[in-house]
Write an enzyme that holds these catalytic residues in place. Structure first.
Site, PDB file in Angstrom:
ATOM      1  N   ASP B  50       0.826  -1.210   0.000  1.00  0.00           N
ATOM      2  CA  ASP B  50       0.000   0.000   0.000  1.00  0.00           C
ATOM      3  C   ASP B  50       0.867   1.270   0.000  1.00  0.00           C
ATOM      4  OD1 ASP B  50      -1.538   2.223   1.295  1.00  0.00           O
ATOM      5  OD2 ASP B  50      -3.135   0.721   1.241  1.00  0.00           O
ATOM      6  N   ARG B  51       0.705   2.106  -1.014  1.00  0.00           N
ATOM      7  CA  ARG B  51       1.527   3.309  -1.157  1.00  0.00           C
ATOM      8  C   ARG B  51       1.219   4.340  -0.079  1.00  0.00           C
ATOM      9  NH1 ARG B  51      -0.538  -0.302  -4.040  1.00  0.00           N
ATOM     10  NH2 ARG B  51      -2.176   1.077  -4.739  1.00  0.00           N
ATOM     11  N   CYS B  85      -1.058   6.556 -11.639  1.00  0.00           N
ATOM     12  CA  CYS B  85      -1.319   6.676 -10.196  1.00  0.00           C
ATOM     13  C   CYS B  85      -0.488   7.854  -9.703  1.00  0.00           C
ATOM     14  CB  CYS B  85      -0.901   5.390  -9.481  1.00  0.00           C
ATOM     15  SG  CYS B  85      -0.802   5.570  -7.672  1.00  0.00           S
ATOM     16  N   ASN B  86      -1.151   8.860  -9.162  1.00  0.00           N
ATOM     17  CA  ASN B  86      -0.433  10.052  -8.704  1.00  0.00           C
ATOM     18  C   ASN B  86       0.514   9.730  -7.559  1.00  0.00           C
ATOM     19  OD1 ASN B  86      -1.739  12.741  -9.966  1.00  0.00           O
ATOM     20  ND2 ASN B  86      -3.305  11.156  -9.786  1.00  0.00           N
ATOM     21  N   THR B  87       0.000   9.012  -6.559  1.00  0.00           N
ATOM     22  CA  THR B  87       0.788   8.755  -5.352  1.00  0.00           C
ATOM     23  C   THR B  87       2.098   8.053  -5.696  1.00  0.00           C
ATOM     24  OG1 THR B  87      -1.302   8.520  -4.175  1.00  0.00           O
ATOM     25  CG2 THR B  87       0.676   7.786  -3.022  1.00  0.00           C
ATOM     26  N   ALA B  88       2.050   7.118  -6.658  1.00  0.00           N
ATOM     27  CA  ALA B  88       3.250   6.354  -7.017  1.00  0.00           C
ATOM     28  C   ALA B  88       4.326   7.230  -7.641  1.00  0.00           C
ATOM     29  CB  ALA B  88       2.885   5.209  -7.954  1.00  0.00           C
ATOM     30  N   THR B 129      -4.297  11.943  -2.354  1.00  0.00           N
ATOM     31  CA  THR B 129      -3.942  11.267  -1.106  1.00  0.00           C
ATOM     32  C   THR B 129      -3.108  12.200  -0.239  1.00  0.00           C
ATOM     33  OG1 THR B 129      -1.884  10.367  -2.006  1.00  0.00           O
ATOM     34  CG2 THR B 129      -3.859   9.013  -2.274  1.00  0.00           C
ATOM     35  N   LYS B 169     -11.502   1.078  -3.758  1.00  0.00           N
ATOM     36  CA  LYS B 169     -10.602  -0.062  -3.899  1.00  0.00           C
ATOM     37  C   LYS B 169     -11.269  -1.378  -3.487  1.00  0.00           C
ATOM     38  CE  LYS B 169      -6.291   2.597  -3.386  1.00  0.00           C
ATOM     39  NZ  LYS B 169      -5.656   2.280  -4.666  1.00  0.00           N
ATOM     40  N   CYS B 199      -5.886  11.840  -7.769  1.00  0.00           N
ATOM     41  CA  CYS B 199      -5.795  10.433  -7.380  1.00  0.00           C
ATOM     42  C   CYS B 199      -6.670   9.696  -8.367  1.00  0.00           C
ATOM     43  CB  CYS B 199      -6.291  10.231  -5.947  1.00  0.00           C
ATOM     44  SG  CYS B 199      -6.489   8.486  -5.518  1.00  0.00           S
TER      45      CYS B 199
END
Lengths: 241, 241
Positions: B50-51, B85-88, B129, B169, B199
């Site tokens: 989980d990021r 995926c923005n967070t990644a 996020t 999710k 996100c």
């Protein structure tokens, strides 16, 4: 069961149908988190010679490009492979022979699903490409299971189905959906109690036009997705417990 | 330009957002046939730590799994790679350094798109996020382009955004959409003229609940898809002419 589970999708036929299948896979898999979802590697590379034209004897052979996709999916670690395109099952034997990972068979999964319907329909319509219908997979399978297949005439296929299919492929989903809806209605009026949507462009287009008989349809991509999800859940509980 | 074009998608974060991005790619590409559509290899393998938890310091590092995806996409022949995926993008530098294929940057593509809006908005809301907002990519980029960023409070993020994101999710898209819609409405009431949906779970969930402000939103996946499509069209005309 030594290889970790990874579902290889030999896609691109067409690319939108492949994306639709990937969404179907996720919907078919119970998951409370990203990590529980089915792991997929999708080869959505549509630069494959036209399957319908090849089967009609007026276009190049798609087999070399299909074999390339199978090779890449195997090299990348696919433990199982699916082909979410009915027409491409014409080459299933050759692709299966060239693949280390087993290549599931969408038609067989669908016929197994239909055989478990209760009450079992007496007459089942089948809409698909001329190549798929000429191969007779669905019709023979239905007859072996004591159901009567109903198919469009050759003229209906050429004048309604084929233009509808190519409309979806150029992004005109409404035109395709309207053509498929008329064809489905015709088979229902001739006595079909259920309809197999034996080309992966049909279900997404019928949903887009909200065809009134959607509840009577059988989507081979759904049958295939349920099978993949069942295999993944077995692996998940043994490998990732 | 010696490698044939093949877009590698480092996906699975989450898997539904990846499928949504693949549909966005197809919609962004003008094509009259399957063969003209953008060729894609998608690594939609969500077995990645989980990021959000990793960035909050309470979970394992996702980098090894992300690097594995980058390696497989490169080995399979990807000419360009994207991460929808923005967070990644927190790990973009390391992934880029490990990749032979260039890894496009979704945040940069989005900021370039916003800078070309006319009239340019004075105040732009950003929902994402906690990890993405703490990194400040969008806020800094907006300020450098003379726009004022507006973000939810830490409390709003924890109480509305995070539960909404995990709802999507686990497949509960309506709950997620309702949470995102309330949060978006709040930022608009505070003066935002546009909203960046930073996100990739947000856009699909807001569409599912038909959020009334959808026309004011900016979807980074769309900006990224348009860029990919433009690159493919250049290649297509030189390599497949």
């Amino acid at each position: 069961m030594s290889r970790p589970f990874l579902l290889g999708v030999l896609g691109g036929m067409g690319p939108l149908a492949t994306v639709d299948f990937m969404a179907t896979l996720l919907a078919a898999t119970p998951a409370d988190s990203d990590q529980q979802q089915i792991p997929v590697l999708a080869w959505n590379v549509p630069q494959i010679p036209d399957r319908q034209k090849a089967l009609a004897g007026c276009g190049p052979d798609p087999l070399p490009q299909l074999l390339r996709g199978i090779e890449i999916l195997n090299q990348a670690g696919a433990s199982h492979i699916v082909i979410p395109c009915n027409t491409a099952h014409h080459w299933h034997d050759q692709l299966s022979a060239a693949s280390r990972a087993p290549v599931l068979h969408m038609v067989q999964e669908t016929l197994d699903d239909i055989a478990s319907l209760y009450p079992r329909p007496a007459r089942v319509g089948v809409i698909g490409t001329p190549g798929t219908l000429r191969a007779g997979w669905y019709q023979n399978g239905l007859e072996q299971r004591a159901m009567t297949p109903l198919t469009p005439t050759a003229r209906e296929l050429e004048q309604a189905f084929v233009p509808g299919c190519y409309a979806v492929k150029r992004g005109d989903i409404e035109t395709g959906g309207a053509a498929f809806a008329r064809l489905g209605q015709t088979l229902l009026e001739r006595g079909a109690q259920r309809l197999i949507l034996a080309c992966s462009e049909i279900p997404l287009a019928l949903r887009a036009v909200q065809a009134p008989f959607l509840a009577l349809t059988i989507d081979p991509a759904q049958a295939l997705a349920r099978r993949c999800s069942a295999i993944w859940q077995q692996y998940r509980h043994t490998q990732y417990a």
